[in-house]
Design a protein around this motif. Structure first.
Motif, PDB file in Angstrom:
ATOM      1  N   GLU A   1      45.291  29.812  27.035  1.00 42.56           N
ATOM      2  CA  GLU A   1      44.042  29.065  27.136  1.00 42.56           C
ATOM      3  C   GLU A   1      43.171  29.253  25.897  1.00 42.56           C
ATOM      4  N   LEU A   2      43.121  30.445  25.357  1.00 43.20           N
ATOM      5  CA  LEU A   2      42.302  30.681  24.157  1.00 43.20           C
ATOM      6  C   LEU A   2      42.887  29.993  22.927  1.00 43.20           C
ATOM      7  N   SER A   3      44.205  29.795  22.919  1.00 44.08           N
ATOM      8  CA  SER A   3      44.834  29.122  21.777  1.00 44.08           C
ATOM      9  C   SER A   3      44.808  27.607  21.922  1.00 44.08           C
ATOM     10  N   GLY A   4      44.339  27.085  23.052  1.00 49.69           N
ATOM     11  CA  GLY A   4      44.280  25.651  23.255  1.00 49.69           C
ATOM     12  C   GLY A   4      45.475  25.142  24.012  1.00 49.69           C
ATOM     13  N   ARG A   5      45.264  24.279  24.980  1.00 52.12           N
ATOM     14  CA  ARG A   5      46.349  23.762  25.809  1.00 52.12           C
ATOM     15  C   ARG A   5      47.275  22.881  24.985  1.00 52.12           C
TER      16      ARG A   5
ATOM     17  N   MET B   1      50.517  50.747  48.893  1.00 49.74           N
ATOM     18  CA  MET B   1      50.264  51.005  47.474  1.00 49.74           C
ATOM     19  C   MET B   1      51.201  50.145  46.628  1.00 49.74           C
ATOM     20  N   ARG B   2      50.624  49.480  45.632  1.00 48.19           N
ATOM     21  CA  ARG B   2      51.427  48.574  44.810  1.00 48.19           C
ATOM     22  C   ARG B   2      52.229  49.349  43.776  1.00 48.19           C
ATOM     23  N   SER B   3      53.402  48.837  43.508  1.00 51.13           N
ATOM     24  CA  SER B   3      54.307  49.502  42.581  1.00 51.13           C
ATOM     25  C   SER B   3      53.935  49.169  41.148  1.00 51.13           C
ATOM     26  N   PRO B   4      54.429  49.961  40.184  1.00 55.18           N
ATOM     27  CA  PRO B   4      54.177  49.645  38.774  1.00 55.18           C
ATOM     28  C   PRO B   4      54.719  48.270  38.376  1.00 55.18           C
ATOM     29  N   ILE B   5      55.790  47.810  39.031  1.00 53.41           N
ATOM     30  CA  ILE B   5      56.322  46.485  38.720  1.00 53.41           C
ATOM     31  C   ILE B   5      55.307  45.403  39.075  1.00 53.41           C
ATOM     32  N   ASP B   6      54.627  45.571  40.222  1.00 57.92           N
ATOM     33  CA  ASP B   6      53.603  44.592  40.608  1.00 57.92           C
ATOM     34  C   ASP B   6      52.500  44.517  39.562  1.00 57.92           C
ATOM     35  N   TRP B   7      52.036  45.671  39.115  1.00 57.53           N
ATOM     36  CA  TRP B   7      50.997  45.691  38.092  1.00 57.53           C
ATOM     37  C   TRP B   7      51.503  45.090  36.782  1.00 57.53           C
ATOM     38  N   LEU B   8      52.731  45.388  36.420  1.00 55.13           N
ATOM     39  CA  LEU B   8      53.277  44.866  35.169  1.00 55.13           C
ATOM     40  C   LEU B   8      53.349  43.340  35.192  1.00 55.13           C
ATOM     41  N   VAL B   9      53.864  42.773  36.284  1.00 56.04           N
ATOM     42  CA  VAL B   9      53.962  41.315  36.384  1.00 56.04           C
ATOM     43  C   VAL B   9      52.582  40.678  36.355  1.00 56.04           C
ATOM     44  N   ALA B  10      51.622  41.267  37.073  1.00 57.92           N
ATOM     45  CA  ALA B  10      50.271  40.712  37.092  1.00 57.92           C
ATOM     46  C   ALA B  10      49.632  40.752  35.707  1.00 57.92           C
ATOM     47  N   VAL B  11      49.809  41.853  35.000  1.00 56.04           N
ATOM     48  CA  VAL B  11      49.226  41.963  33.653  1.00 56.04           C
ATOM     49  C   VAL B  11      49.867  40.957  32.703  1.00 56.04           C
ATOM     50  N   VAL B  12      51.191  40.800  32.797  1.00 60.67           N
ATOM     51  CA  VAL B  12      51.881  39.842  31.926  1.00 60.67           C
ATOM     52  C   VAL B  12      51.389  38.424  32.197  1.00 60.67           C
ATOM     53  N   VAL B  13      51.263  38.063  33.472  1.00 65.65           N
ATOM     54  CA  VAL B  13      50.770  36.722  33.814  1.00 65.65           C
ATOM     55  C   VAL B  13      49.349  36.523  33.296  1.00 65.65           C
ATOM     56  N   GLY B  14      48.487  37.530  33.479  1.00 66.01           N
ATOM     57  CA  GLY B  14      47.112  37.410  33.013  1.00 66.01           C
ATOM     58  C   GLY B  14      47.010  37.273  31.503  1.00 66.01           C
ATOM     59  N   LEU B  15      47.748  38.102  30.777  1.00 64.63           N
ATOM     60  CA  LEU B  15      47.706  38.023  29.319  1.00 64.63           C
ATOM     61  C   LEU B  15      48.281  36.698  28.823  1.00 64.63           C
ATOM     62  N   PHE B  16      49.356  36.248  29.435  1.00 65.49           N
ATOM     63  CA  PHE B  16      49.962  34.978  29.042  1.00 65.49           C
ATOM     64  C   PHE B  16      48.991  33.831  29.262  1.00 65.49           C
TER      65      PHE B  16
ATOM     66  N   ALA C   1      49.374  20.472  33.277  1.00 66.88           N
ATOM     67  CA  ALA C   1      49.420  21.905  33.569  1.00 66.88           C
ATOM     68  C   ALA C   1      49.859  22.686  32.342  1.00 66.88           C
ATOM     69  N   ALA C   2      49.245  23.831  32.176  1.00 67.16           N
ATOM     70  CA  ALA C   2      49.687  24.740  31.116  1.00 67.16           C
ATOM     71  C   ALA C   2      50.964  25.439  31.559  1.00 67.16           C
ATOM     72  N   ALA C   3      51.656  26.028  30.596  1.00 72.28           N
ATOM     73  CA  ALA C   3      52.921  26.700  30.918  1.00 72.28           C
ATOM     74  C   ALA C   3      52.707  27.842  31.894  1.00 72.28           C
ATOM     75  N   TRP C   4      51.602  28.590  31.738  1.00 70.86           N
ATOM     76  CA  TRP C   4      51.390  29.740  32.606  1.00 70.86           C
ATOM     77  C   TRP C   4      51.218  29.322  34.058  1.00 70.86           C
ATOM     78  N   GLN C   5      50.632  28.140  34.281  1.00 72.80           N
ATOM     79  CA  GLN C   5      50.448  27.684  35.655  1.00 72.80           C
ATOM     80  C   GLN C   5      51.798  27.414  36.333  1.00 72.80           C
TER      81      GLN C   5
END
Length: 386
Positions: A21-25, A1-16, A77-81
Motif C-alpha cells: 500500500e505504501l508503494s502504491g497499488r 496460546m498462539r504458536s510462533p507460526i501464527d505470529w509469523l504468518v500474521a507479521v508477514v501478511v501485515g508487512l506485505f 484488489a491488491a495482491a495482499w488481499q
C-alpha cells in the motif's frame, strides 16, 4: 496460546500489505497510498493471527469487509488481499470437515471474493479469473490434504496407544500366570510340611494338631483357588507342566541363541546368590527378550550378556554390535512387545530399565563389525533390587 507460526504468518501478511500500500497499488499507476488501505492491511494481519482459533468467523469477517470495499471504492484488489483470502481458505479447510456446511460456506465466500474482485476492475481478463480460480483450488486442496494428514496421524497415534495397552495387558497376564505357578507351588509345599509336622506330634498335643490341621485346610483351599485362577489366566491349550526358568538355565538360552545365528558371550560378575523364584524367572525372561530383540532387529551379529551380582541388587546387561552387513538397525521394540515386557517385569520388582543405541564411535564399530561403519549397537540394562 498462539504458536510462533501464527505470529509469523500474521507479521508477514501485515508487512506485505503495508509495503504494497505504501508503494502504491499496482492497479493505480502513480496513485498515492491511502491510509485507509494501510489500516486495512494491519486489520487483516490481526484477523490472520486469530485464523486458527475461529477460522470460519475470521473468513466471513474478512470476506465481507473486502467485498464491501470493492463495491464502494471500485478498485482492483491488491495482491495482499487475494493472498490473505487464500491463507484463510487454506486454514478453514484444514480445520473443518470438507463435507461440512462451513467448508461449503468458505468456498462460496472465496467465490464471492473473486467475483467482486473481478467486477471491481475493468482491466481484468478471463486469464486473470482462471489463475485466481486455480490458486484458490490449490489453496483449498492443500488445506484438505493437511487435515487428512492430521486425521491419519491422530488415528495412527490412537491405534498405537491401544496396541501398547493391549501389549501391556498381555504381558502382565503372562507374568501373572508365571508368578501364580510359583506361588501355588510354594503354598503346596507349605501345606505338605504342615501335614508332615502334624503326623509327628505326640499324644496330648491336640491344640497344636488343630492349628496345623487348620493350616493344611487353608493351604489346600488356597491352592484350589490358585488353580481356578490359573485356569482363567492360561486359557485353553496352555501347558501347565512347563518348568519355570531361572538364571540357572541361561546356558540353554545362550545355546538356543547361538543356534539361531547370534554369537553370544556370557560373563558372570560377583558371587551368585540364591534368587526368589519370581525374580529369577523375570531375570531369565528379560535376557530372553533382549536376545530375541537383538536377533530380530540386528540379525546374526555378536552379543554380550553380563549378569552382575552386586550388593543388594542384580544387574543384567545385553549389548550387541548392530547388523554386520552395514544396513541400519531397525528400531528396537518397534511393533513388538519385547521392551514392554521387560519394563513390566523390572517395574514388578521396583527396578530400573534403560534401553537404547550404544554411544559407540563409528571407527570402533567398524573395527568390531569388519569394516561396516554404518551399523550401530544397542544395549539393554536392568537393575533389580534384591
Amino acid at each position: 496460546m498462539r504458536s510462533p507460526i501464527d505470529w509469523l504468518v500474521a507479521v508477514v501478511v501485515g508487512l506485505f500489505a503495508v509495503a504494497e500500500e505504501l508503494s502504491g497499488r499496482s492497479s493505480l499507476p502513480g496513485g498515492r497510498p491511502s491510509i485507509w488501505w494501510v489500516l486495512a492491511g494491519v486489520a487483516a494481519a490481526a484477523l490472520v493471527l486469530h485464523r486458527r482459533r475461529a477460522p470460519f468467523t475470521v473468513m466471513c469477517v474478512y470476506t465481507a469487509g473486502n467485498v464491501a470495499a470493492f463495491a464502494l471504492v471500485r478498485e482492483m484488489a491488491a495482491a495482499w488481499q487475494f493472498y490473505t483470502q487464500l491463507v484463510l481458505l487454506f486454514t478453514l479447510l484444514a480445520e473443518v470437515r470438507p463435507a461440512s456446511w462451513k467448508a461449503a460456506a468458505g468456498l462460496a465466500a472465496t467465490g464471492a471474493f473473486i467475483a467482486s474482485m473481478v467486477t471491481a476492475s475493468p482491466t481484468t481478463t478471463w486469464g486473470d479469473v482462471a489463475v485466481a480460480l486455480v490458486m484458490a483450488a490449490l489453496a483449498g486442496g492443500a488445506g484438505i490434504a493437511v487435515r487428512r494428514h492430521r486425521t491419519l496421524a491422530l488415528q495412527a497415534q490412537e491405534r498405537g496407544e491401544l496396541l501398547a495397552q493391549a501389549a501391556v495387558a498381555e504381558e502382565r497376564a503372562r507374568i501373572a500366570r508365571e508368578l501364580h505357578d510359583i506361588v501355588a507351588h510354594s503354598v503346596s509345599v507349605m501345606t505338605m510340611q504342615a501335614g508332615g509336622v502334624r503326623l509327628m506330634l505326640r499324644e496330648g498335643q491336640e491344640r497344636e494338631r488343630e492349628v496345623l490341621t487348620t493350616i493344611e485346610e487353608t493351604g489346600r483351599e488356597a491352592v484350589e483357588e490358585l488353580r481356578l485362577m490359573l485356569g482363567l489366566l492360561r486359557g485353553p491349550g496352555a501347558d501347565d507342566l512347563a518348568p519355570q526358568a531361572g538364571l540357572d538355565r541361561v546356558g540353554d538360552l545362550v545355546d538356543q541363541s547361538r543356534a539361531a545365528g547370534l554369537d553370544v558371550t556370557v560373563e558372570v560378575v560377583g558371587d551368585p546368590v540364591p534368587l526368589p523364584p519370581g525374580l529369577g524367572l523375570s531375570a531369565y525372561r528379560i535376557l530372553q527378550e533382549a536376545l530375541t530383540n537383538t536377533l530380530k532387529h540386528a540379525g546374526p551379529t555378536r552379543a554380550a550378556v553380563t549378569i552382575a551380582y552386586a550388593p543388594g541388587e542384580l544387574r543384567l546387561e545385553v549389548t550387541d554390535e548392530g547388523p554386520r552387513d552395514g544396513r541400519p538397525a531397525a528400531a528396537a521394540g518397534g511393533g513388538g512387545h519385547g521392551l514392554i515386557g521387560m519394563r513390566e517385569r523390572v517395574a514388578l520388582f521396583r527396578g530400573r530399565l534403560t534401553a537404547g543405541p550404544l554411544p559407540t564411535p563409528p571407527t570402533a564399530t567398524a573395527a568390531r563389525t569388519g569394516g561396516h561403519s554404518g551399523s550401530s549397537g544397542y544395549g539393554v540394562r536392568a537393575v533389580i533390587p534384591l
